[in-house]
Motif scaffolding. Sequence first.
Motif, mmCIF file in Angstrom:
data_model
loop_
_atom_site.group_PDB
_atom_site.id
_atom_site.type_symbol
_atom_site.label_atom_id
_atom_site.label_comp_id
_atom_site.label_asym_id
_atom_site.label_seq_id
_atom_site.Cartn_x
_atom_site.Cartn_y
_atom_site.Cartn_z
ATOM 1 N N SER A 1 -1.178 18.507 4.048
ATOM 2 C CA SER A 1 -2.378 17.799 3.613
ATOM 3 C C SER A 1 -2.671 18.043 2.139
ATOM 4 O O SER A 1 -3.191 17.164 1.440
ATOM 5 C CB SER A 1 -3.584 18.239 4.456
ATOM 6 N N ASP A 2 -2.351 19.232 1.660
ATOM 7 C CA ASP A 2 -2.576 19.527 0.243
ATOM 8 C C ASP A 2 -1.748 18.606 -0.642
ATOM 9 O O ASP A 2 -2.239 18.104 -1.665
ATOM 10 C CB ASP A 2 -2.260 20.990 -0.051
ATOM 11 N N LYS A 3 -0.512 18.355 -0.220
ATOM 12 C CA LYS A 3 0.356 17.468 -1.008
ATOM 13 C C LYS A 3 -0.100 16.012 -0.886
ATOM 14 O O LYS A 3 -0.020 15.242 -1.846
ATOM 15 C CB LYS A 3 1.810 17.621 -0.558
ATOM 16 N N GLY A 4 -0.565 15.628 0.317
ATOM 17 C CA GLY A 4 -1.065 14.273 0.499
ATOM 18 C C GLY A 4 -2.297 14.010 -0.337
ATOM 19 O O GLY A 4 -2.460 12.922 -0.914
ATOM 20 N N ALA A 5 -3.186 14.997 -0.442
ATOM 21 C CA ALA A 5 -4.385 14.865 -1.262
ATOM 22 C C ALA A 5 -4.018 14.823 -2.746
ATOM 23 O O ALA A 5 -4.594 14.043 -3.519
ATOM 24 C CB ALA A 5 -5.333 16.029 -0.989
ATOM 25 N N ALA A 6 -3.050 15.646 -3.132
ATOM 26 C CA ALA A 6 -2.609 15.663 -4.532
ATOM 27 C C ALA A 6 -2.025 14.314 -4.936
ATOM 28 O O ALA A 6 -2.218 13.857 -6.071
ATOM 29 C CB ALA A 6 -1.576 16.769 -4.735
ATOM 30 N N ALA A 7 -1.327 13.662 -3.985
ATOM 31 C CA ALA A 7 -0.750 12.344 -4.273
ATOM 32 C C ALA A 7 -1.842 11.317 -4.548
ATOM 33 O O ALA A 7 -1.685 10.441 -5.402
ATOM 34 C CB ALA A 7 0.120 11.889 -3.100
ATOM 35 N N LEU A 8 -2.956 11.424 -3.840
ATOM 36 C CA LEU A 8 -4.079 10.513 -4.088
ATOM 37 C C LEU A 8 -4.665 10.743 -5.474
ATOM 38 O O LEU A 8 -4.927 9.786 -6.217
ATOM 39 C CB LEU A 8 -5.166 10.719 -3.026
ATOM 40 N N ILE A 9 -4.880 11.990 -5.815
ATOM 41 C CA ILE A 9 -5.452 12.323 -7.119
ATOM 42 C C ILE A 9 -4.527 11.877 -8.248
ATOM 43 O O ILE A 9 -4.968 11.371 -9.280
ATOM 44 C CB ILE A 9 -5.728 13.835 -7.228
ATOM 45 N N VAL B 1 0.863 -1.181 0.000
ATOM 46 C CA VAL B 1 0.000 0.000 0.000
ATOM 47 C C VAL B 1 0.897 1.228 0.000
ATOM 48 O O VAL B 1 1.724 1.405 0.896
ATOM 49 C CB VAL B 1 -0.923 0.025 1.240
ATOM 50 N N LYS B 2 0.744 2.063 -1.006
ATOM 51 C CA LYS B 2 1.508 3.310 -1.073
ATOM 52 C C LYS B 2 0.829 4.317 -0.147
ATOM 53 O O LYS B 2 -0.301 4.729 -0.387
ATOM 54 C CB LYS B 2 1.555 3.832 -2.508
ATOM 55 N N PHE B 3 1.541 4.684 0.914
ATOM 56 C CA PHE B 3 0.939 5.497 1.968
ATOM 57 C C PHE B 3 1.687 6.818 2.146
ATOM 58 O O PHE B 3 2.917 6.847 2.168
ATOM 59 C CB PHE B 3 0.944 4.729 3.287
ATOM 60 N N SER B 4 0.932 7.903 2.288
ATOM 61 C CA SER B 4 1.510 9.228 2.476
ATOM 62 C C SER B 4 0.999 9.825 3.789
ATOM 63 O O SER B 4 -0.206 9.975 3.980
ATOM 64 C CB SER B 4 1.121 10.138 1.302
ATOM 65 N N GLU B 5 1.926 10.157 4.700
ATOM 66 C CA GLU B 5 1.551 10.836 5.946
ATOM 67 C C GLU B 5 1.762 12.327 5.776
ATOM 68 O O GLU B 5 2.656 12.763 5.054
ATOM 69 C CB GLU B 5 2.373 10.308 7.122
ATOM 70 N N VAL B 6 0.964 13.135 6.471
ATOM 71 C CA VAL B 6 1.010 14.579 6.278
ATOM 72 C C VAL B 6 2.313 15.169 6.799
ATOM 73 O O VAL B 6 2.968 15.966 6.111
ATOM 74 C CB VAL B 6 -0.223 15.249 6.925
ATOM 75 N N GLY C 1 -2.410 9.457 -8.075
ATOM 76 C CA GLY C 1 -2.202 8.010 -8.053
ATOM 77 C C GLY C 1 -0.855 7.590 -7.515
ATOM 78 O O GLY C 1 -0.499 6.414 -7.565
ATOM 79 N N THR C 2 -0.089 8.537 -6.958
ATOM 80 C CA THR C 2 1.211 8.175 -6.380
ATOM 81 C C THR C 2 1.066 7.704 -4.932
ATOM 82 O O THR C 2 2.033 7.262 -4.333
ATOM 83 C CB THR C 2 2.181 9.364 -6.434
ATOM 84 N N ALA C 3 -0.129 7.831 -4.386
ATOM 85 C CA ALA C 3 -0.447 7.294 -3.062
ATOM 86 C C ALA C 3 -1.799 6.597 -3.137
ATOM 87 O O ALA C 3 -2.703 7.046 -3.857
ATOM 88 C CB ALA C 3 -0.475 8.390 -2.010
ATOM 89 N N ASP C 4 -1.927 5.495 -2.417
ATOM 90 C CA ASP C 4 -3.205 4.784 -2.334
ATOM 91 C C ASP C 4 -4.038 5.327 -1.172
ATOM 92 O O ASP C 4 -5.260 5.468 -1.283
ATOM 93 C CB ASP C 4 -2.979 3.280 -2.125
#
Length: 333
Positions: free
Chosen positions: A71-79, A33-38, A81-84
């Motif tokens: 959080s803005d960068k974490g949300a961008a990663a989801l959009i 799981v590609k995970f991004s913490e704030v 597709g670089t984070a699940d």
Amino acid sequence: MKPVLLLLAALLLVMTAACGQNSGKGKDALTTVKFSEVIRSIFYAPHYVAMSQGFFEKQGLNVDMNTAQGSDKGAAALIAGTADISLVGPETTIYIYNQKGEKTLKAFHQLTAKDGSFLLSREKLDAFAWSDLAGKTVIGWRPGSSPQMVLNSVLLKEKVEGVNVVTNIASTAMAGAFTSGQGDYIQVFEPVASTLVKEGKAYLVASLGDFGDYPETSYVATSDYIKAHPDIIQKFTAAVAEGAKWLNTATDDDIVKALKPFFDGTPDDLILQSVNRYKAQGTWPTEPVLTQAQFDILQNVLVENGVLKAEDKVTNMDDVVDMSFVQKLGKTD
């Protein structure tokens, strides 16, 4: 001899199969799981516990973690597709929803129920009142971030004006800017707060957690990912919940040992102090659900801070929140 050779070959195949079954417990057999913490903070201790204690692996997951620094960068990663899955402020789900784009985000696990930042002063004060900030400079967080909005809401509530809140310093550079002489106050998370105090570079004057119930940080994924991988979301939720439960019963030594790999260089006593400080203010809810009441508080704060128009409030929380996975905890194998 041929029958013997055949028997040996058969035994070898059995042994190989057995070894293959055992290796299934290794990382190669886990779902990544590609995970991004704030940010990196003890504010998110249950997650690190779930990693260090093998709770994710027990669920068949390998968490590939990176730190987004916002959080803005974490949300961008989801959009992108670089984070699940991202650990971000749930307000990001509202922002993305109102953009009416191709993708939407949903919060599926509410990790924290309070703001996790602390206000520190450069000078030692005999007593502190929020009015002391008038005419002073505070090194704070980026505009629209949860800690920045909570601080601003407190200042509005206390009717404090004339505060210069610096919001353009990167989170990783805030402590350095303060210790180099910038600002009269600084707003930071643990263990940075305790570290600055121990080093004699700052004095703790207030906890923004005293603001009250506030759903600061949630696990979020795209609606598409949740729909396509409900099993992963359920397992992820279960692992983090086990991490939070473990924190409530573990010994001090075990807690430090579990968190130490994620806070290399932080003294053991400060790790433990940070955890206990967050525990004392009820940071980690026993039921990690984002409730309607909390969602209403969140949207009211967004409106109060001018980042959301009242007419743009999300009327149906289910459009950006899915707590079904949390509600299944303890009801599934």
